[in-house]
Design a protein around this motif. Sequence first.
Motif, PDB file in Angstrom:
ATOM      1  N   TRP A   1       0.774  -1.291   0.014  1.00  0.00           N
ATOM      2  CA  TRP A   1      -0.111  -0.041   0.101  1.00  0.00           C
ATOM      3  C   TRP A   1       0.608   1.235   0.103  1.00  0.00           C
ATOM      4  CZ3 TRP A   1      -4.708  -0.602  -1.331  1.00  0.00           C
ATOM      5  CH2 TRP A   1      -5.457  -1.712  -1.122  1.00  0.00           C
ATOM      6  N   GLY A   2       2.118   1.031   0.079  1.00  0.00           N
ATOM      7  CA  GLY A   2       3.026   2.049   0.056  1.00  0.00           C
ATOM      8  C   GLY A   2       2.908   3.055  -1.418  1.00  0.00           C
ATOM      9  N   THR A   3       3.947   3.934  -1.418  1.00  0.00           N
ATOM     10  CA  THR A   3       3.999   4.674  -2.568  1.00  0.00           C
ATOM     11  C   THR A   3       4.819   4.119  -3.715  1.00  0.00           C
ATOM     12  OG1 THR A   3       4.462   6.738  -3.788  1.00  0.00           O
ATOM     13  CG2 THR A   3       5.516   6.254  -1.729  1.00  0.00           C
ATOM     14  N   SER A   4       4.697   4.212  -4.931  1.00  0.00           N
ATOM     15  CA  SER A   4       5.591   3.498  -5.866  1.00  0.00           C
ATOM     16  C   SER A   4       6.309   4.395  -6.431  1.00  0.00           C
ATOM     17  CB  SER A   4       4.522   2.923  -7.107  1.00  0.00           C
ATOM     18  OG  SER A   4       3.990   4.055  -7.870  1.00  0.00           O
ATOM     19  N   MET A   5       6.450   5.914  -6.131  1.00  0.00           N
ATOM     20  CA  MET A   5       7.159   6.834  -6.578  1.00  0.00           C
ATOM     21  C   MET A   5       8.274   7.096  -5.872  1.00  0.00           C
ATOM     22  SD  MET A   5       5.331   9.760  -8.601  1.00  0.00           S
ATOM     23  CE  MET A   5       4.193  10.526  -7.359  1.00  0.00           C
ATOM     24  N   MET A   6       9.741   7.089  -6.004  1.00  0.00           N
ATOM     25  CA  MET A   6      10.433   7.410  -5.147  1.00  0.00           C
ATOM     26  C   MET A   6      11.660   8.503  -5.586  1.00  0.00           C
ATOM     27  SD  MET A   6       9.902   4.994  -3.021  1.00  0.00           S
ATOM     28  CE  MET A   6      11.160   4.215  -2.166  1.00  0.00           C
ATOM     29  N   GLY A   7      12.307   9.296  -4.944  1.00  0.00           N
ATOM     30  CA  GLY A   7      13.328   9.928  -5.189  1.00  0.00           C
ATOM     31  C   GLY A   7      12.995  11.123  -6.176  1.00  0.00           C
ATOM     32  N   GLU A   8      13.672  11.035  -7.337  1.00  0.00           N
ATOM     33  CA  GLU A   8      13.324  12.342  -8.317  1.00  0.00           C
ATOM     34  C   GLU A   8      12.303  12.298  -8.863  1.00  0.00           C
ATOM     35  OE1 GLU A   8      15.942  12.706 -11.640  1.00  0.00           O
ATOM     36  OE2 GLU A   8      17.744  11.727 -10.411  1.00  0.00           O
ATOM     37  N   GLU A   9      11.106  11.515  -9.028  1.00  0.00           N
ATOM     38  CA  GLU A   9       9.822  11.147  -9.561  1.00  0.00           C
ATOM     39  C   GLU A   9       8.970  11.873  -8.458  1.00  0.00           C
ATOM     40  OE1 GLU A   9       8.803   7.321 -10.070  1.00  0.00           O
ATOM     41  OE2 GLU A   9       9.718   7.145 -12.122  1.00  0.00           O
ATOM     42  N   GLN A  10       9.234  11.797  -7.300  1.00  0.00           N
ATOM     43  CA  GLN A  10       8.443  12.291  -6.108  1.00  0.00           C
ATOM     44  C   GLN A  10       8.857  13.792  -6.068  1.00  0.00           C
ATOM     45  OE1 GLN A  10       8.887  10.506  -2.585  1.00  0.00           O
ATOM     46  NE2 GLN A  10       6.886  11.531  -1.550  1.00  0.00           N
ATOM     47  N   LEU A  11       9.946  14.314  -6.270  1.00  0.00           N
ATOM     48  CA  LEU A  11      10.265  15.871  -6.384  1.00  0.00           C
ATOM     49  C   LEU A  11       9.812  16.457  -7.344  1.00  0.00           C
ATOM     50  CD1 LEU A  11      13.995  15.450  -5.116  1.00  0.00           C
ATOM     51  CD2 LEU A  11      12.023  16.502  -3.671  1.00  0.00           C
ATOM     52  N   LEU A  12       9.814  16.104  -8.676  1.00  0.00           N
ATOM     53  CA  LEU A  12       9.233  16.594  -9.680  1.00  0.00           C
ATOM     54  C   LEU A  12       7.663  16.608  -9.872  1.00  0.00           C
ATOM     55  CD1 LEU A  12      11.351  14.859 -12.707  1.00  0.00           C
ATOM     56  CD2 LEU A  12      11.366  17.201 -12.006  1.00  0.00           C
ATOM     57  N   LEU A  13       7.160  15.761  -9.223  1.00  0.00           N
ATOM     58  CA  LEU A  13       5.561  15.940  -9.059  1.00  0.00           C
ATOM     59  C   LEU A  13       5.274  16.841  -7.809  1.00  0.00           C
ATOM     60  CD1 LEU A  13       3.006  15.002  -9.622  1.00  0.00           C
ATOM     61  CD2 LEU A  13       3.170  13.352  -7.890  1.00  0.00           C
ATOM     62  N   ALA A  14       6.116  16.947  -6.880  1.00  0.00           N
ATOM     63  CA  ALA A  14       5.741  18.038  -5.674  1.00  0.00           C
ATOM     64  C   ALA A  14       6.163  19.409  -6.306  1.00  0.00           C
ATOM     65  CB  ALA A  14       6.749  17.696  -4.579  1.00  0.00           C
ATOM     66  N   ARG A  15       7.255  19.515  -7.255  1.00  0.00           N
ATOM     67  CA  ARG A  15       7.319  20.905  -7.750  1.00  0.00           C
ATOM     68  C   ARG A  15       6.174  21.312  -8.890  1.00  0.00           C
ATOM     69  NH1 ARG A  15      13.755  20.040  -8.648  1.00  0.00           N
ATOM     70  NH2 ARG A  15      14.545  20.052  -6.492  1.00  0.00           N
TER      71      ARG A  15
END
Length: 127
Positions: free
Chosen positions: A21-35
């Motif tokens: 049930w955790g997130t499948s996005m890690m590292g750079e992908e998560q930062l790009l989405l957040a920005r």
Amino acid sequence: MATSISAVKGAGLCSSFHGGWGTSMMGEEQLLLARSVPTRVRFSTKPVRLQPMMKNINEGKGLFAPVVVFTRNIIGKKRFNQLRGKAIALHSQVITEFCKSIGADAKQRQGLIRLAKKNGERLGFLA
């Protein structure tokens, strides 16, 4: 009444989900989405109001509609509406004087004014 997992699988109710049930996005992908997501949402100080549409349902219909539209295009909408307002006021005065002369009450006078408006719409005077 306890149901075993094998009984559920045998009934065709099993799932194809095998992940966590955790997130499948890690590292750079998560930062790009957040920005890419705005942190602040701005609202205008004044709410947007839609203008009411008050159109004549008989627009362009009726015997006199072409003459009315032609006249409005020649003299301009503002001047035309002023003249139309004066004509309607004069016609209402004529109806009022007629009602006084025959002894009709205010309710009958109002009915005659409504009838005149309906007839004007049908004939194209209010196009």
